[in-house]
Design a protein around this motif. Structure first.
Motif, PDB file in Angstrom:
ATOM      1  N   ASN A 193       0.812  -1.213   0.000  1.00 33.68           N
ATOM      2  CA  ASN A 193       0.000   0.000   0.000  1.00 33.68           C
ATOM      3  C   ASN A 193       0.849   1.269   0.000  1.00 33.68           C
ATOM      4  O   ASN A 193       0.570   2.228  -0.730  1.00 33.68           O
ATOM      5  CB  ASN A 193      -0.944  -0.009   1.212  1.00 33.68           C
ATOM      6  N   LYS A 194       1.898   1.284   0.801  1.00 39.01           N
ATOM      7  CA  LYS A 194       2.768   2.455   0.884  1.00 39.01           C
ATOM      8  C   LYS A 194       3.466   2.714  -0.449  1.00 39.01           C
ATOM      9  O   LYS A 194       3.537   3.859  -0.925  1.00 39.01           O
ATOM     10  CB  LYS A 194       3.812   2.254   1.984  1.00 39.01           C
ATOM     11  N   ARG A 195       3.984   1.653  -1.074  1.00 41.16           N
ATOM     12  CA  ARG A 195       4.669   1.778  -2.357  1.00 41.16           C
ATOM     13  C   ARG A 195       3.695   2.250  -3.442  1.00 41.16           C
ATOM     14  O   ARG A 195       4.048   3.066  -4.291  1.00 41.16           O
ATOM     15  CB  ARG A 195       5.283   0.425  -2.739  1.00 41.16           C
ATOM     16  N   ILE A 196       2.460   1.758  -3.387  1.00 44.67           N
ATOM     17  CA  ILE A 196       1.464   2.148  -4.383  1.00 44.67           C
ATOM     18  C   ILE A 196       1.129   3.629  -4.260  1.00 44.67           C
ATOM     19  O   ILE A 196       0.950   4.333  -5.260  1.00 44.67           O
ATOM     20  CB  ILE A 196       0.198   1.283  -4.233  1.00 44.67           C
ATOM     21  N   LYS A 197       1.072   4.121  -3.039  1.00 43.69           N
ATOM     22  CA  LYS A 197       0.820   5.555  -2.834  1.00 43.69           C
ATOM     23  C   LYS A 197       1.967   6.388  -3.409  1.00 43.69           C
ATOM     24  O   LYS A 197       1.747   7.467  -3.976  1.00 43.69           O
ATOM     25  CB  LYS A 197       0.632   5.846  -1.354  1.00 43.69           C
ATOM     26  N   GLU A 198       3.189   5.863  -3.282  1.00 40.19           N
ATOM     27  CA  GLU A 198       4.346   6.545  -3.869  1.00 40.19           C
ATOM     28  C   GLU A 198       4.242   6.566  -5.393  1.00 40.19           C
ATOM     29  O   GLU A 198       4.549   7.587  -6.033  1.00 40.19           O
ATOM     30  CB  GLU A 198       5.635   5.843  -3.455  1.00 40.19           C
ATOM     31  N   ILE A 199       3.800   5.438  -5.967  1.00 34.54           N
ATOM     32  CA  ILE A 199       3.626   5.359  -7.420  1.00 34.54           C
ATOM     33  C   ILE A 199       2.557   6.344  -7.872  1.00 34.54           C
ATOM     34  O   ILE A 199       2.705   7.025  -8.892  1.00 34.54           O
ATOM     35  CB  ILE A 199       3.255   3.920  -7.845  1.00 34.54           C
ATOM     36  N   GLN A 200       1.463   6.422  -7.103  1.00 38.10           N
ATOM     37  CA  GLN A 200       0.398   7.368  -7.418  1.00 38.10           C
ATOM     38  C   GLN A 200       0.919   8.806  -7.469  1.00 38.10           C
ATOM     39  O   GLN A 200       0.640   9.555  -8.412  1.00 38.10           O
ATOM     40  CB  GLN A 200      -0.719   7.274  -6.369  1.00 38.10           C
ATOM     41  N   GLU A 201       1.668   9.165  -6.453  1.00 39.59           N
ATOM     42  CA  GLU A 201       2.198  10.527  -6.373  1.00 39.59           C
ATOM     43  C   GLU A 201       3.236  10.773  -7.459  1.00 39.59           C
ATOM     44  O   GLU A 201       3.243  11.835  -8.103  1.00 39.59           O
ATOM     45  CB  GLU A 201       2.801  10.763  -4.994  1.00 39.59           C
TER      46      GLU A 201
END
Length: 469
Positions: free
Chosen positions: A427-435
């Motif tokens: 989840n944390k990595r996906i949020k980074e990808i989103q940003e």
């Protein structure tokens, strides 16, 4: 004469009702990743590729892929894939209700159970050929004295459907040898049996060697590697099979302790009763598959092979079965019919797959397939809707259940598709990808029905997308 005519009319009426239920559900069923994978293989891979590479990678015999390839050649469209599974099961049901030596109750109830009516019938996978080929083998076994080759060819057909069915076909061959050879005393009985059926046995032996050679998995297979990393993998497999496999649930979890206990009690009682009644014959038919399930990823639909094995055994042992076995089979039938009802209604009401929905969504966003990264195997249900040669079947030699999302993907792709498992874990990595990629996210909810207590397996897909390249 009149009784026979009435029975034929009832059988025809029953078969047509069964077919209408199946078609109704098939029309409303949205094809998911496993079904799409097989269709794409049949569409895009040559027969030689299927036999030399794909079957080994997929871990399953080639008959289902060849059956689909034939239907595609005849014009089967992806939207009508349910025909590929319903047709053989309908033939199997017709043969079963007319040829099986069971009471009318069993003849009319078994085709309504979960594996026959729903899991192997509506969900179009290689298991869809299992019921028909099991029935054919059961019929051919009764004719083995006059037509040994008919039995061997039926076992080759059965063994070409799934890996579990391959083991069942070998078990039936051993069952045949044990049943007929034991009539004579000592080793002479086996020598006489082998001598009298040498050509038929040799043909089946060639089939075994060929199957092992073209199915034995490569060490690089990522699907197998993923499961070998799970601690206690084999113990969980066998516990799942005997606790939540046939009668209760599809999930081993603390919340299901009472169901696990009930399932274990039921399974142990049935094994004890069947072993006492049929002794070594029961072990010959079931033990190879039970041992095999220690070493392969257990899934709820695998338990159907046990039902097919018991069906074959009771078909051949025509004497009256004990009341305890009748009670055990009756309990199983009740639970299985509940599963059938829940499976069909859940499938029709809910979303079994969201591949089509995602395709429609991406079209509205003007995002092409070349701008899309499908990072999870679940997303392969989207492949079939894309007219792009790169959107073909998933290669397990190169990837596990997911592919890595690279920095280059984030820069170039307008859409990245992941599943719920990846979303929850990273989840944390996906949020980074989103940003980093300025992605929005849209959730496509999907549930697969597996069993009574665990009402579904979450197959939700997450689409990370952006308006501009």
């Amino acid at each position: 004469m009149q009784t026979k005519l009435s029975e034929n009319i009832i059988n025809i009426f029953y078969a047509l009702i069964w077919l209408m239920i199946s078609l109704w559900c098939g029309v409303n069923h949205e094809i998911f990743a496993d079904e799409a994978q097989a269709y794409l293989i049949a569409r895009d891979a040559s027969i030689s590729e299927i036999l030399t590479t794909v079957a080994r990678t997929e871990g399953t015999p080639a008959l289902w892929f060849l059956w689909l390839k034939l239907l595609i050649f005849w014009g089967l469209d992806y939207s009508h894939l349910y025909i590929a599974s319903i047709l053989p099961n309908f033939i199997g049901v017709c043969l079963f209700i007319t040829k099986a030596p069971f009471s009318k109750v069993v003849k009319y109830v078994l085709p309504l159970t979960y594996f026959v009516l729903y899991q192997y019938n509506i969900v179009a996978r290689n298991y869809s050929l299992l019921f028909l080929t099991s029935v054919i083998a059961s019929i051919a076994y009764g004719q083995r004295q006059k037509h040994p080759y008919r039995l061997v060819w039926s076992l080759i057909l059965l063994g070409s459907t799934t890996s579990h069915a391959f083991l069942l076909s070998c078990s039936i061959m051993l069952f045949w040898m044990y049943n007929d050879a034991q009539k004579a005393e000592g080793i002479k009985g086996y020598q006489k049996f082998i001598k009298g059926n040498l050509r038929a046995l040799s043909l089946f032996g060639i089939f075994i060697i060929f199957s092992v050679l073209y199915l034995y998995p490569e060490s690089s297979n990522q699907y197998i590697s993923n499961y070998e990393l799970i601690k206690g993998f084999r113990a969980r497999n066998i516990l799942a099979l005997f606790s939540v496999g046939l009668i209760t649930s599809s999930v081993l979890s603390p919340e299901n302790l009472e169901y696990i206990f009930i399932g274990l009690c039921y399974s142990m009682c049935m094994i004890g009763i069947m072993t006492k009644e049929y002794k070594l014959k029961f072990g010959i038919l079931l033990l190879p598959n039970i041992l095999f399930m220690l070493y392969v990823p257990y899934k709820p639909w695998h338990a159907g092979i046990i039902i097919m094995s018991i069906m074959f055994l009771l078909w051949q042992e025509k004497e009256e079965v004990s009341h305890w076995i009748k009670i055990g089979i009756g309990l199983l039938f009740v639970m299985q019919i509940i599963w059938s009802y829940e499976g069909i209604t859940t499938d029709i009401k809910g979303k079994y797959s969201v591949g089509k929905d995602i395709h429609t969504f991406l079209e509205k966003q003007n995002i092409s397939s070349t701008e899309t990264k499908i990072a999870a195997f679940n997303g392969i249900s989207l492949h079939i809707y894309e007219n792009n040669p790169n959107f073909s079947y998933w290669d397990w030699r190169e990837h596990g259940f997911t592919q890595r999302v690279t920095s280059e993907d984030i820069k170039q792709k307008r859409a990245i598709i992941i599943n719920k498992e990846v979303y929850d874990v990273f989840n944390k990595r996906i949020k980074e990808i989103q940003e980093q990629g300025k992605y929005q996210i849209k959730v496509f909810k999907s549930d697969h029905f597996f069993a009574l207590q665990d009402m579904g397996k979450d197959e939700t897909l997450y689409v990370l997308y952006r308006d501009e390249p």
